[in-house]
Design a protein around this motif. Structure first.
Motif, mmCIF file in Angstrom:
data_model
loop_
_atom_site.group_PDB
_atom_site.id
_atom_site.type_symbol
_atom_site.label_atom_id
_atom_site.label_comp_id
_atom_site.label_asym_id
_atom_site.label_seq_id
_atom_site.Cartn_x
_atom_site.Cartn_y
_atom_site.Cartn_z
ATOM 1 N N PHE A 26 0.856 -1.183 0.000
ATOM 2 C CA PHE A 26 0.000 0.000 0.000
ATOM 3 C C PHE A 26 0.893 1.235 0.000
ATOM 4 N N GLY A 27 0.601 2.158 -0.883
ATOM 5 C CA GLY A 27 1.473 3.325 -0.972
ATOM 6 C C GLY A 27 0.755 4.577 -1.411
ATOM 7 N N GLY A 28 1.501 5.657 -1.417
ATOM 8 C CA GLY A 28 0.939 6.933 -1.836
ATOM 9 C C GLY A 28 2.018 7.862 -2.344
ATOM 10 N N GLU A 29 1.593 8.806 -3.166
ATOM 11 C CA GLU A 29 2.497 9.822 -3.712
ATOM 12 C C GLU A 29 1.864 11.187 -3.513
ATOM 13 N N LEU A 30 2.684 12.149 -3.147
ATOM 14 C CA LEU A 30 2.198 13.502 -2.897
ATOM 15 C C LEU A 30 3.169 14.489 -3.521
ATOM 16 N N ASN A 31 2.645 15.436 -4.284
ATOM 17 C CA ASN A 31 3.522 16.461 -4.850
ATOM 18 C C ASN A 31 2.856 17.828 -4.784
ATOM 19 N N PHE A 32 3.673 18.830 -4.600
ATOM 20 C CA PHE A 32 3.190 20.203 -4.488
ATOM 21 C C PHE A 32 4.237 21.142 -5.053
ATOM 22 N N ASN A 164 9.639 7.834 -9.054
ATOM 23 C CA ASN A 164 9.527 7.655 -10.502
ATOM 24 C C ASN A 164 10.305 8.774 -11.177
ATOM 25 N N ILE A 165 11.112 8.416 -12.164
ATOM 26 C CA ILE A 165 11.969 9.407 -12.826
ATOM 27 C C ILE A 165 11.593 9.490 -14.301
ATOM 28 N N GLY A 166 10.805 10.500 -14.657
ATOM 29 C CA GLY A 166 10.453 10.710 -16.055
ATOM 30 C C GLY A 166 9.442 9.707 -16.584
ATOM 31 N N ALA A 167 9.216 9.755 -17.902
ATOM 32 C CA ALA A 167 8.240 8.872 -18.524
ATOM 33 C C ALA A 167 8.469 8.795 -20.029
ATOM 34 N N LEU A 168 8.095 7.659 -20.582
ATOM 35 C CA LEU A 168 8.107 7.443 -22.018
ATOM 36 C C LEU A 168 6.737 6.901 -22.380
ATOM 37 N N GLY A 169 6.014 7.604 -23.257
ATOM 38 C CA GLY A 169 4.690 7.099 -23.556
ATOM 39 C C GLY A 169 3.916 7.865 -24.603
ATOM 40 N N TYR A 170 2.721 7.348 -24.859
ATOM 41 C CA TYR A 170 1.811 7.919 -25.847
ATOM 42 C C TYR A 170 0.535 8.339 -25.132
ATOM 43 N N ASN A 196 9.263 15.897 -13.837
ATOM 44 C CA ASN A 196 8.491 14.653 -13.872
ATOM 45 C C ASN A 196 9.023 13.659 -12.844
ATOM 46 N N LEU A 197 9.608 14.175 -11.768
ATOM 47 C CA LEU A 197 10.127 13.355 -10.680
ATOM 48 C C LEU A 197 9.069 13.264 -9.580
ATOM 49 N N ILE A 198 8.617 12.047 -9.272
ATOM 50 C CA ILE A 198 7.544 11.843 -8.303
ATOM 51 C C ILE A 198 8.033 10.943 -7.177
ATOM 52 N N PHE A 199 7.930 11.418 -5.924
ATOM 53 C CA PHE A 199 8.349 10.657 -4.765
ATOM 54 C C PHE A 199 7.128 10.039 -4.069
ATOM 55 N N GLY A 200 7.356 8.886 -3.426
ATOM 56 C CA GLY A 200 6.275 8.232 -2.727
ATOM 57 C C GLY A 200 6.766 7.399 -1.557
ATOM 58 N N LEU A 201 5.801 6.887 -0.788
ATOM 59 C CA LEU A 201 6.092 6.050 0.370
ATOM 60 C C LEU A 201 5.213 4.811 0.281
ATOM 61 N N SER A 202 5.810 3.632 0.542
ATOM 62 C CA SER A 202 5.065 2.384 0.431
ATOM 63 C C SER A 202 5.222 1.520 1.678
#
Length: 205
Positions: A26-32, A164-170, A196-202
């Motif tokens: 179980f985890g979550g991500e928070l950004n501001f 998460n560091i960056g992304a590649l996608g459509y 596009n850097l997202i930190f989280g806790l699990s």
């Protein structure tokens, strides 16, 4: 919506029918973020907030995690122009549901890289307010299919920090402005920058 339900059903069928040993996470991500810029004849203010809750199941033997994320984000951007005494405001709100598959690549007992594949479905509303003109309301839906690299560090046996560091996608975006004719756009993106850097806790059971 039918495609989304099929993906979720397949995800959780795989989890509940698995015979190998695993663990729930179980985890979550928070950004501001916020900022202010001053120019010769204008000022700009920006603030954004986002939160995501995730639940997954890790197949220990294969270092593979299947899960689902639910997210909400909002942002506000204001611009004021002294030369014309005008003001512009842009408000954005969105809700997201994202089934994902994550493959862990362990380095040692406490640190691991991972590669996450996901399909994110978002519903959003954007309101644009200009001085001396009518407001503009935009409602839309986006679908993102892509990969996100990252890493996880176990602070204790059950608690881990991840990023998460960056992304590649459509992605594809369908939207309608004030209930006028629907428009559509598609894009392919790749970036590894800090925006596009997202930190989280699990927490692993």
């Amino acid at each position: 919506m039918k495609k989304l339900l099929v993906i979720i059903a397949i995800l959780f069928y795989g989890v509940t029918s698995a015979q190998e040993k695993g663990t729930w996470v179980f985890g979550g991500e928070l950004n501001f973020s916020n900022g202010e810029n001053d120019y010769i004849d204008s000022t700009s203010d920006y603030n954004a907030f986002g939160i995501t809750a995730k639940t997954g199941y890790v197949f220990i033997k294969n270092n593979l995690e299947l899960g689902l994320g639910l997210g909400y984000s909002r942002s506000k951007n204001e611009n004021s122009y002294s030369s014309s005494s005008s003001h512009y405001e842009n408000k954005y709100n969105s809700y997201t549901i994202s089934p994902y598959v994550k493959k862990y690549l362990p380095i040692n007992d406490t640190f691991s890289f991972f590669l996450q594949g996901e399909v994110a479905f978002s519903n959003y509303n954007r309101k644009q307010d200009y001085d001396n003109s009518d407001d503009t309301n935009i409602d839309g839906n986006t679908v993102f299919i892509g990969l996100r690299p990252g890493f996880v560090y176990f602070v204790t046996k059950n608690i881990a920090l991840n990023a998460n560091i960056g992304a590649l996608g459509y992605s594809t975006n369908k939207y309608k402005s004030d209930n006028i004719t629907e428009s559509k756009s598609n894009s392919f993106s790749f970036n590894l920058n800090s925006s596009n850097l997202i930190f989280g806790l699990s927490y692993y059971l």
